[in-house]
Design an enzyme around this catalytic site. Structure first.
Site, PDB file in Angstrom:
ATOM      1  N   TYR A 199      11.448  10.180  45.677  1.00  0.00           N
ATOM      2  CA  TYR A 199      10.316  11.095  45.508  1.00  0.00           C
ATOM      3  C   TYR A 199      10.296  12.193  46.565  1.00  0.00           C
ATOM      4  CZ  TYR A 199       8.035   8.326  41.916  1.00  0.00           C
ATOM      5  OH  TYR A 199       7.733   7.685  40.757  1.00  0.00           O
ATOM      6  N   LYS A 215      16.619  -3.490  46.571  1.00  0.00           N
ATOM      7  CA  LYS A 215      17.892  -3.628  45.861  1.00  0.00           C
ATOM      8  C   LYS A 215      18.995  -3.470  46.921  1.00  0.00           C
ATOM      9  CE  LYS A 215      20.211  -3.870  41.889  1.00  0.00           C
ATOM     10  NZ  LYS A 215      20.166  -5.006  40.955  1.00  0.00           N
ATOM     11  N   ASP A 221      15.063  -6.230  40.257  1.00  0.00           N
ATOM     12  CA  ASP A 221      15.208  -6.614  38.842  1.00  0.00           C
ATOM     13  C   ASP A 221      14.712  -8.043  38.615  1.00  0.00           C
ATOM     14  OD1 ASP A 221      17.343  -6.947  40.563  1.00  0.00           O
ATOM     15  OD2 ASP A 221      18.892  -6.840  39.035  1.00  0.00           O
ATOM     16  N   ASP A 230       6.351   2.464  42.116  1.00  0.00           N
ATOM     17  CA  ASP A 230       5.757   3.163  40.976  1.00  0.00           C
ATOM     18  C   ASP A 230       5.946   2.337  39.707  1.00  0.00           C
ATOM     19  OD1 ASP A 230       4.526   5.153  39.558  1.00  0.00           O
ATOM     20  OD2 ASP A 230       6.353   6.337  39.292  1.00  0.00           O
TER      21      ASP A 230
END
Ligand code: NAD
Length: 362
Positions: free
Chosen positions: A124, A191, A225, A249
């Site tokens: 972002y 991640k 995930d 988000d």
């Protein structure tokens, strides 16, 4: 003395839901002097800019704002007015509780978790290189020279900066929030197995800071995930989640889905001494001016705002009045009825009035 608060009605359904929330907040008896300013489409029409300086100055001066959703025109100068506001005011912590309330149609009945999303960094940051531009080619050549990696010349590139400073402050915020709100566990979501440097840094800092809270707050880690799957299967196992911007988000919308959808999901953007309270949902332009949408998310954002102002008893009264209206299921908007075309659904303002009536009997 009255609290002075900046009010930004916003675009689309924004003015309807902020007006409903304002009425409910005032009905708690807390004295507030509202300073109404504009951002988004109305600001563009009146002042020729989406985010006028006077709006930023008002929030800086009053330190607290209640804000409706804002549409960013596709061709505008900003990627998003909302993202710009968070970056200009350094509102680094995005707090999005996902709590089940009786009466709301939802797959799960006992979800009560809080997403703490980093609000200023990551993908972002707005550092992008468009396809086939000269600068993009230079970036591709530089990367080839520095680390001998090939990026196809017909690529666009977005950068993902994650800093020590940005990670430390959001992770500490999550632990302090857990302590202050008697929460038991903080889960860091990442991640780092793939993004070893950026998410790896975020994770290492979370591990280090968690040691300061041993015996007070439980700490655990999840790969994003796996986190998405676990939340859909067993959301009750989670308490406070802390995530970098993009995962935050996506996971916060997933969490909104767990407790009945965007109509009931509140939020806050918090910095060191300024905070902007707003619903998770957007401007839903197709419902603009129809007095149809659910004011709950905005009212719950108002409840969060009252707590931030240390007006705890008013916050509790308003939350209880809302819970009472939701659980009775009579004076609620279409999205809270068994079917979307239920003729007994009431409008945005009528639902607010039912909550105000309850407040006077609490
Ligand atoms: P949206 O949240 O505005 O609407 C998606 C759908 O969710 C709506 O069509 C409606 O069915 C439902 N919904 C949303 N709010 C509801 C409510 N209060 N009650 C009942 N149902 C509700 O998302 P979108 O369509 O992706 O975005 C529309 C515009 O809003 C875009 O311009 C986007 O940039 C902007 N937006 C702004 C913010 C913000 O200001 N923070 C956040 C998200 C989107």
């Amino acid at each position: 003395m009255a609290h002075k608060i900046t009010l930004i009605p916003g675009d689309g359904i924004g003015p309807e839901v902020t007006f409903a929330a304002k009425r409910c907040i005032e009905a708690t008896g807390v004295k507030i002097e509202w300073e109404e300013v504009v951002a988004g489409q109305e600001a563009e029409e009146r002042f020729g800019e989406l985010l006028p300086k006077s709006t930023i100055e008002s929030i800086r001066r009053n330190k607290i704002a209640l804000k409706g959703p804002i549409i960013t025109p596709v061709a505008g100068g900003f990627r998003s007015v909302n993202v710009a506001l968070r970056q200009i005011l350094d509102l680094y912590a995005c707090l999005r509780p996902a709590k089940y309330y009786p009466g709301v149609k939802s797959r799960f009945k006992d979800v009560d978790l809080v997403v703490v999303r980093e609000n200023t960094e990551d993908l972002y940051a707005g550092i992008e290189f468009a396809v086939n531009e000269k600068e993009t080619r230079e970036v591709i050549d530089t990367i080839k020279n520095l680390i001998n990696k090939n990026i196809p010349y017909d690529s666009a590139i977005s950068l993902k900066p994650i800093s020590i400073t940005g990670s430390e402050r959001i992770i500490r915020f999550a632990f302090e929030y857990a302590l202050k709100n008697k929460r038991k566990k903080v889960t860091v979501v990442h991640k780092a197995n793939i993004m070893k440097f950026t998410d790896g840094l975020f994770l290492r800092i979370a591990r280090r800071i968690s040691e300061e809270y041993i015996g007070r707050v439980v700490f655990e880690e999840r790969i994003v995930d796996n986190m998405a799957m676990q939340l859909v299967q067993k959301p009750r196992d989670y308490d406070v989640l802390v995530l970098p911007n993009l995962y935050g988000d996506i996971i916060s919308d997933l969490c909104a889905g767990l407790i009945g959808g965007l109509g009931v999901a509140p939020g806050a953007n918090i910095g060191d001494d300024v905070a902007v309270f707003e619903a998770v949902h957007g401007a839903a332009p197709k419902y603009k001016g129809k007095n149809k949408v659910n004011p709950t998310a905005m009212i719950l954002s108002g409840v969060m705002m009252l707590r931030y102002m240390n007006e705890f008893s008013a916050a509790e009264k308003l939350e209880n009045a809302l819970i009472s209206v939701l659980s009775e299921g009579r004076y609620v908007t279409y999205d809270l009825k068994p079917t979307k075309d239920d003729p007994s659904a009431v409008g945005t303002q009528e639902m607010a009035e039912a909550i105000i009536k309850k407040l006077s009997s609490i």
